[in-house]
Every structure is written in structure tokens, then in C-alpha cells.
Design a protein around this motif. Structure first.
Motif: not given
Length: 172
Positions: A51-66
């Protein structure tokens, strides 16, 4: 970069999260989630998704996943933590895609259900093989990914514009 450039959208649902006493936004991953997230990253790397860019939710579970998935990629893309991804409706998700710069050819979105599933289903005007029915039967479980392609500007992303070219779950 031309607006006719082939583009790719990768939708990644966060890995399995705990149901705990903390608020929903702060829920961490379970042990299974911490195992599945790097597996998702390895799948991305094997599939050649950079990916050129990743948009990630600010929730803890999405940040940890990424955080766990990106370690498996050959290079770390620019990442934007986007609070609007948390609890986003289909319309809000489409609006976020429409804001993406046309300099981005490959976009990865790390988010939540039902949004990730709804977005994949809405964008998939076409699909390879049995991917669409398989995705819809599975219900888009945690750590699942859908990869869609389309040609044109991000501003033109709308229902049916994409082709579902891959669908993966940790159980595959």
C-alpha cells in the motif's frame, strides 16, 4: 499519476478483540487476534500488496492489528489514524475513499464490521470466481481481507465500481 491508473483497495477487518470492562474504543486484541494479525500481514506480503497509504481506525484493536500486520511487509506505508473509520457507515466510508489523493494507487483500510463487509460488498460490481458469495457467506470474520481493483479517480469511487480479486480469512 493519471486518474485512469489501475487502483487497488484492501479492506482489513481488525483481528479478534476482547470483550472486557474497558469501553469499546479501547478493547485490545485477544491472544488469537495477536496471532492472526501477523498472519494477515504475511498474506499481504505474499500477495505483493504494497500500500501507498493505510487508513487505520483509531480504536485500540485496529491500531494493534495494523502494528502487528505491518511488521510482515517489506516496507511500511504512510499510515493515517482516522477517527472517522470508527463506527463509520457505508456512506461515511465511501466519502473517506473519495477524499484519497489520486497520487495513491494502493490503499489499505483497517476498520470494523459491519462497515468493512458492507464496503467490500458495495464496491464489488464484479468478482473473480466464487469470491463474492464466499465473502458473503463468511460474514467477513475478524482479520479477514477483501482486495478490490478499479480504474479511475478516488473521487469516482461508488457502488459497483470495483472488481473483487481476492478474499482471505485466517482460516483459509
Amino acid at each position: 499519476m493519471s486518474v485512469d491508473t489501475p487502483r487497488r483497495i484492501v479492506l482489513l477487518r481488525h483481528a479478534k478483540a476482547e470483550w472486557s470492562e474497558v469501553g469499546d474504543h479501547d478493547r485490545p486484541l485477544t491472544d488469537r487476534g495477536r496471532k492472526d494479525a501477523p498472519v494477515a500481514g504475511r498474506w499481504l506480503a505474499r500477495a505483493g500488496v504494497t500500500p501507498d497509504l493505510t487508513l487505520c481506525s483509531t480504536a485500540a484493536r485496529t491500531r494493534e492489528t495494523w502494528k502487528l500486520a505491518v511488521q510482515e511487509l517489506p516496507q511500511r506505508p504512510k499510515t493515517v489514524y482516522e477517527e472517522r473509520l470508527y463506527e463509520a457507515s457505508l456512506g461515511e466510508l465511501l466519502a473517506l475513499l473519495n477524499e484519497t489523493s489520486d497520487d495513491v494507487s494502493d490503499l489499505l483500510v483497517v476498520g470494523h464490521n459491519p462497515g468493512m463487509h458492507a464496503l467490500a460488498d458495495a464496491l464489488a460490481g464484479e468478482a473473480d470466481g466464487d469470491l463474492l458469495p464466499r465473502m458473503n457467506r463468511s460474514g467477513f470474520p475478524t482479520a479477514a481481507m477483501a482486495v478490490l481493483t478499479f480504474n479511475g479517480s478516488w473521487k469516482a469511487v461508488e457502488h459497483g465500481v470495483g472488481r473483487l480479486v481476492a478474499y482471505w480469512t485466517p482460516q483459509d
